[in-house]
Design a protein around this motif. Structure first.
Motif, PDB file in Angstrom:
ATOM      1  N   ASN A  62       0.822  -1.218   0.000  1.00 47.30           N
ATOM      2  CA  ASN A  62       0.000   0.000   0.000  1.00 47.30           C
ATOM      3  C   ASN A  62       0.852   1.263   0.000  1.00 47.30           C
ATOM      4  N   CYS A  63       2.002   1.210   0.680  1.00 40.70           N
ATOM      5  CA  CYS A  63       2.865   2.389   0.726  1.00 40.70           C
ATOM      6  C   CYS A  63       3.672   2.573  -0.553  1.00 40.70           C
ATOM      7  N   ASP A  64       3.782   1.535  -1.363  1.00 44.28           N
ATOM      8  CA  ASP A  64       4.315   1.720  -2.716  1.00 44.28           C
ATOM      9  C   ASP A  64       3.272   2.427  -3.572  1.00 44.28           C
ATOM     10  N   ARG A  65       2.054   1.963  -3.469  1.00 45.64           N
ATOM     11  CA  ARG A  65       0.958   2.498  -4.284  1.00 45.64           C
ATOM     12  C   ARG A  65       0.751   3.991  -4.043  1.00 45.64           C
ATOM     13  N   ILE A  66       0.800   4.429  -2.766  1.00 45.67           N
ATOM     14  CA  ILE A  66       0.511   5.832  -2.478  1.00 45.67           C
ATOM     15  C   ILE A  66       1.613   6.771  -2.977  1.00 45.67           C
ATOM     16  N   LEU A  67       2.786   6.227  -3.276  1.00 42.66           N
ATOM     17  CA  LEU A  67       3.849   7.070  -3.822  1.00 42.66           C
ATOM     18  C   LEU A  67       3.515   7.569  -5.218  1.00 42.66           C
ATOM     19  N   LEU A  68       2.538   6.934  -5.866  1.00 45.83           N
ATOM     20  CA  LEU A  68       2.128   7.356  -7.206  1.00 45.83           C
ATOM     21  C   LEU A  68       0.929   8.298  -7.165  1.00 45.83           C
ATOM     22  N   ASP A  69       0.492   8.668  -5.955  1.00 46.84           N
ATOM     23  CA  ASP A  69      -0.658   9.563  -5.805  1.00 46.84           C
ATOM     24  C   ASP A  69      -0.190  11.019  -5.901  1.00 46.84           C
ATOM     25  N   PRO A  70      -0.527  11.718  -6.972  1.00 45.79           N
ATOM     26  CA  PRO A  70      -0.047  13.101  -7.127  1.00 45.79           C
ATOM     27  C   PRO A  70      -0.728  14.087  -6.189  1.00 45.79           C
ATOM     28  N   ASN A  71      -1.807  13.663  -5.539  1.00 50.09           N
ATOM     29  CA  ASN A  71      -2.570  14.569  -4.677  1.00 50.09           C
ATOM     30  C   ASN A  71      -2.279  14.370  -3.192  1.00 50.09           C
ATOM     31  N   SER A  72      -1.310  13.544  -2.873  1.00 55.19           N
ATOM     32  CA  SER A  72      -1.017  13.282  -1.461  1.00 55.19           C
ATOM     33  C   SER A  72      -0.433  14.530  -0.799  1.00 55.19           C
ATOM     34  N   ASN A  73      -0.892  14.802   0.435  1.00 53.51           N
ATOM     35  CA  ASN A  73      -0.332  15.907   1.221  1.00 53.51           C
ATOM     36  C   ASN A  73       0.478  15.396   2.405  1.00 53.51           C
ATOM     37  N   ASN A  74       0.821  14.104   2.369  1.00 57.22           N
ATOM     38  CA  ASN A  74       1.653  13.494   3.404  1.00 57.22           C
ATOM     39  C   ASN A  74       3.104  13.944   3.190  1.00 57.22           C
ATOM     40  N   PRO A  75       3.730  14.593   4.181  1.00 52.53           N
ATOM     41  CA  PRO A  75       5.090  15.111   3.994  1.00 52.53           C
ATOM     42  C   PRO A  75       6.108  14.035   3.635  1.00 52.53           C
ATOM     43  N   THR A  76       5.961  12.833   4.210  1.00 54.08           N
ATOM     44  CA  THR A  76       6.909  11.767   3.904  1.00 54.08           C
ATOM     45  C   THR A  76       6.700  11.250   2.484  1.00 54.08           C
ATOM     46  N   VAL A  77       5.444  11.144   2.062  1.00 55.49           N
ATOM     47  CA  VAL A  77       5.166  10.786   0.670  1.00 55.49           C
ATOM     48  C   VAL A  77       5.790  11.825  -0.264  1.00 55.49           C
ATOM     49  N   GLN A  78       5.602  13.088   0.050  1.00 49.67           N
ATOM     50  CA  GLN A  78       6.135  14.153  -0.797  1.00 49.67           C
ATOM     51  C   GLN A  78       7.665  14.134  -0.817  1.00 49.67           C
ATOM     52  N   TYR A  79       8.283  13.803   0.318  1.00 46.68           N
ATOM     53  CA  TYR A  79       9.746  13.685   0.370  1.00 46.68           C
ATOM     54  C   TYR A  79      10.235  12.640  -0.622  1.00 46.68           C
ATOM     55  N   VAL A  80       9.587  11.475  -0.628  1.00 44.53           N
ATOM     56  CA  VAL A  80       9.991  10.410  -1.551  1.00 44.53           C
ATOM     57  C   VAL A  80       9.657  10.795  -2.990  1.00 44.53           C
ATOM     58  N   GLN A  81       8.464  11.338  -3.199  1.00 45.12           N
ATOM     59  CA  GLN A  81       8.058  11.718  -4.556  1.00 45.12           C
ATOM     60  C   GLN A  81       9.041  12.707  -5.193  1.00 45.12           C
ATOM     61  N   ASN A  82       9.581  13.606  -4.395  1.00 49.33           N
ATOM     62  CA  ASN A  82      10.521  14.590  -4.924  1.00 49.33           C
ATOM     63  C   ASN A  82      11.833  13.954  -5.384  1.00 49.33           C
ATOM     64  N   LEU A  83      12.085  12.732  -4.935  1.00 48.22           N
ATOM     65  CA  LEU A  83      13.304  12.025  -5.321  1.00 48.22           C
ATOM     66  C   LEU A  83      13.080  11.065  -6.479  1.00 48.22           C
ATOM     67  N   LEU A  84      11.825  10.729  -6.727  1.00 49.95           N
ATOM     68  CA  LEU A  84      11.520   9.729  -7.751  1.00 49.95           C
ATOM     69  C   LEU A  84      11.626  10.318  -9.154  1.00 49.95           C
ATOM     70  N   GLU A  85      12.236   9.539 -10.034  1.00 43.47           N
ATOM     71  CA  GLU A  85      12.249   9.863 -11.458  1.00 43.47           C
ATOM     72  C   GLU A  85      11.345   8.870 -12.185  1.00 43.47           C
ATOM     73  N   GLU A  86      11.184   9.043 -13.487  1.00 46.61           N
ATOM     74  CA  GLU A  86      10.268   8.192 -14.247  1.00 46.61           C
ATOM     75  C   GLU A  86      10.640   6.717 -14.137  1.00 46.61           C
ATOM     76  N   GLU A  87      11.917   6.435 -14.111  1.00 50.68           N
ATOM     77  CA  GLU A  87      12.380   5.049 -13.973  1.00 50.68           C
ATOM     78  C   GLU A  87      11.824   4.409 -12.712  1.00 50.68           C
ATOM     79  N   HIS A  88      11.871   5.150 -11.611  1.00 47.80           N
ATOM     80  CA  HIS A  88      11.404   4.617 -10.330  1.00 47.80           C
ATOM     81  C   HIS A  88       9.884   4.472 -10.322  1.00 47.80           C
ATOM     82  N   LYS A  89       9.195   5.469 -10.883  1.00 51.77           N
ATOM     83  CA  LYS A  89       7.733   5.421 -10.929  1.00 51.77           C
ATOM     84  C   LYS A  89       7.252   4.256 -11.788  1.00 51.77           C
ATOM     85  N   GLU A  90       7.934   4.014 -12.890  1.00 55.58           N
ATOM     86  CA  GLU A  90       7.554   2.903 -13.767  1.00 55.58           C
ATOM     87  C   GLU A  90       7.746   1.569 -13.057  1.00 55.58           C
TER      88      GLU A  90
END
Length: 241
Positions: A62-90
């Motif tokens: 579930n915590c992998d899945r939420i990393l692909l949520d562009p509307n998340s306001n969770n600071p930790t999710v946003q921290y990881v999202q800011n590091l992810l590139e397309e390779e990681h998202k794919e």
């Protein structure tokens, strides 16, 4: 043939390295990861690189899945999202919900829901083991005799009257956490060690080993402090919240 099962790494690269080294030293080549690999205030990209380098079969938590949520306001999710590139998202988006072999069934939460606990239920008294009949309902239709789940971060083995065994390997990288759903509760392993499981078939019996591995936690603790996660600091230090 022995199989190692890991889960809930949560970006803790040092814990993952220690576990994989132990697995290698035991001569085990079959490794399955039950998900929640990158989420956390730690080292998601380093963790990703190690997972794709090794011969590991991964599923999505579930915590992998939420990393692909562009509307998340969770600071930790946003921290990881800011590091992810397309390779990681794919890579995340291509992770399967579950995996099956002749002997094993692998899921993160339950066979139908990655956010539900398969073995535990929550009440005002905390976490308790579900009734046997409730667990049987959740695994109804699973043909394999060995069922692996994760999500709670608590190592557990439950034998069912239909001769099936449900195994939770615990967490590699986060030994305790708190959550507000379905009600507020804490999940505490009580140890700061990294957890994983080994299963070995001997004739008609399965040997199950729940392994605890010590590792250097300093970098993860410093990174948690840097990202304002005092709850992670205590969990990493003590295995409690």
């Amino acid at each position: 043939m022995r199989t190692a099962i890991i889960s809930d790494i949560h970006g803790n690269i040092d814990a993952l390295q220690a576990v994989l080294l132990d697995i290698k030293n035991r001569g085990i080549q079959n490794i399955y990861n039950l998900g929640d690999s990158l989420y956390g205030p730690l080292f998601p990209i380093e963790t990703y690189k190690l997972l794709v380098k090794e011969n590991i079969q991964n599923i999505r938590g579930n915590c992998d899945r939420i990393l692909l949520d562009p509307n998340s306001n969770n600071p930790t999710v946003q921290y990881v999202q800011n590091l992810l590139e397309e390779e990681h998202k794919e890579w995340i988006s291509n992770l399967p919900f579950s995996l099956q072999t002749e002997d094993f069934y692998f899921c993160h939460g339950t066979p139908t829901n990655d956010e539900s606990y398969l073995l535990e239920e929550m009440s005002s008294n905390g976490s308790t083991l579900k009734k046997t009949e409730d667990i049987l309902k959740l695994v109804n239709g699973i043909s394999q005799n060995i069922i692996f789940c994760a999500h709670t971060h608590i190592p557990r083995v439950v034998y069912l009257p239909n001769n099936k065994i449900v195994i939770n390997p615990g967490s590699v990288g986060l030994p305790a956490y708190e959550d507000t759903l379905p009600i507020y509760h804490k999940m505490e392993s009580g140890s700061p060690y990294a957890n994983y499981t080994i299963v070995t078939k001997r004739k008609d019996n399965w040997m199950i080993e729940q392994i605890l591995i010590p590792y250097s936690r300093e970098a993860a603790i410093i990174q948690s402090e840097k990202n304002g996660r005092s709850d992670w600091v205590k969990a990493l230090q003590t295995g409690r919240i």
